[in-house]
Design a protein around this motif. Structure first.
Motif, short mmCIF file in Angstrom:
data_model
loop_
_atom_site.label_atom_id
_atom_site.label_comp_id
_atom_site.label_asym_id
_atom_site.label_seq_id
_atom_site.Cartn_x
_atom_site.Cartn_y
_atom_site.Cartn_z
N SER A 167 0.83 -1.21 0.00
CA SER A 167 0.00 0.00 0.00
C SER A 167 0.86 1.26 0.00
O SER A 167 0.38 2.34 -0.32
CB SER A 167 -0.97 0.01 1.19
OG SER A 167 -0.26 -0.06 2.40
N ASN A 219 -2.01 2.84 -5.02
CA ASN A 219 -3.38 2.40 -4.74
C ASN A 219 -3.62 1.03 -5.37
O ASN A 219 -3.38 0.85 -6.57
CB ASN A 219 -4.39 3.40 -5.30
CG ASN A 219 -4.30 4.74 -4.60
OD1 ASN A 219 -4.21 4.80 -3.38
ND2 ASN A 219 -4.29 5.81 -5.36
N VAL A 220 -4.06 0.07 -4.56
CA VAL A 220 -4.39 -1.27 -5.06
C VAL A 220 -5.85 -1.27 -5.48
O VAL A 220 -6.73 -0.97 -4.68
CB VAL A 220 -4.12 -2.34 -3.99
CG1 VAL A 220 -4.50 -3.72 -4.50
CG2 VAL A 220 -2.65 -2.31 -3.56
N ILE A 271 -1.91 -2.11 -9.30
CA ILE A 271 -1.34 -1.05 -8.47
C ILE A 271 -1.12 0.19 -9.34
O ILE A 271 -0.38 0.15 -10.32
CB ILE A 271 -0.02 -1.49 -7.81
CG1 ILE A 271 -0.26 -2.69 -6.89
CG2 ILE A 271 0.60 -0.33 -7.04
CD1 ILE A 271 0.99 -3.23 -6.22
N SER A 299 -6.84 -6.97 0.15
CA SER A 299 -6.29 -6.65 1.47
C SER A 299 -4.98 -7.39 1.71
O SER A 299 -4.05 -6.85 2.32
CB SER A 299 -7.30 -6.97 2.58
OG SER A 299 -7.61 -8.34 2.58
N LYS A 358 -2.36 -5.46 -0.33
CA LYS A 358 -2.08 -4.17 0.32
C LYS A 358 -1.16 -4.34 1.53
O LYS A 358 -0.31 -3.50 1.79
CB LYS A 358 -3.38 -3.50 0.78
CG LYS A 358 -4.20 -2.90 -0.32
CD LYS A 358 -5.48 -2.32 0.26
CE LYS A 358 -6.41 -1.90 -0.85
NZ LYS A 358 -7.71 -1.42 -0.35
N ASN A 359 -1.36 -5.43 2.27
CA ASN A 359 -0.61 -5.64 3.51
C ASN A 359 0.64 -6.50 3.34
O ASN A 359 1.31 -6.82 4.32
CB ASN A 359 -1.52 -6.25 4.57
CG ASN A 359 -2.64 -5.30 4.96
OD1 ASN A 359 -2.38 -4.14 5.23
ND2 ASN A 359 -3.87 -5.79 4.96
#
Length: 196
Positions: A5, A9-10, A97, A134, A137-138
């Motif tokens: 992230s 932006n994903v 992304i 998610s 992003k993580n």
């Protein structure tokens, strides 16, 4: 240390209903599927097999993403990576992304390529494996300082432009071959008198 992230932006994709003809067209908004990337292994992609209309975009969860977006197929299969060569949208098989301006797409592209097996290892699902938004992003990542990122982008940009030009030339030559070869084979075109 950071996460994906911090790269940008994903964004997930979406598929307009196949039952509505008005959502699809041959010349509209580029809509990329994993199948498109399996058929064409190019680094840069501007169009897939099918485009969607403005209405199709509005009536689905597909999102229009800018040129330079790093496209990542997150399921069926996981791991196709390409760079959008124009504005594109994708189906739900992607987690793309849109890089922050200080990061650039070169670092994101190569970081994903280098860490593909680790990304695949965090995929989950019973029917088929998928990397969720998610999860991506993580996903932990090493984030260089802004000066290093800028220098890497400056170094890669002319190489990317050269690769992009060569890929387009290859596509053109392949189309020319596919057009001429059947005509040569069935005798529609005769080259026996051509001096080489």
């Amino acid at each position: 240390m950071g996460t994906f992230s911090d790269f940008g932006n994903v964004i997930g994709g979406g598929t307009p209903s196949k039952k509505v003809e008005e959502y699809y067209t041959s010349n509209g908004i580029a809509w990329i599927t994993p199948k498109d990337l399996s058929n064409d292994k190019s680094k840069f992609v501007a169009h897939g097999e099918t485009d969607i209309t403005e209405l199709g975009l509005a009536k689905s969860s597909a999102t229009l993403m800018p040129k330079g977006t790093v496209l990542f197929s997150s399921r069926a299969p996981i791991g196709y990576i390409a760079i959008a060569d124009d504005q594109v949208s994708t189906n739900q098989g992607f987690k793309s992304i849109v890089p922050f301006s200080n990061v650039g797409n070169a670092f994101v592209y190569y970081y994903m390529k280098e860490n593909l097996s680790a990304i695949e290892n965090v995929a989950s699902g019973s029917t088929f494996k998928e990397v969720s938004g998610s999860t991506l992003k993580n996903f932990s990542a090493v984030i260089p300082d802004n000066e290093t990122l800028a220098e890497f982008q400056r170094f890669c940009s002319p190489l990317f432009e050269q690769q992009r030009a060569l890929e387009y030339e290859n596509r053109y030559l392949a189309t020319l071959r596919d057009t001429l070869l059947p005509k040569l084979m069935n005798g529609e075109i005769d080259v026996s008198q051509v001096q080489v």
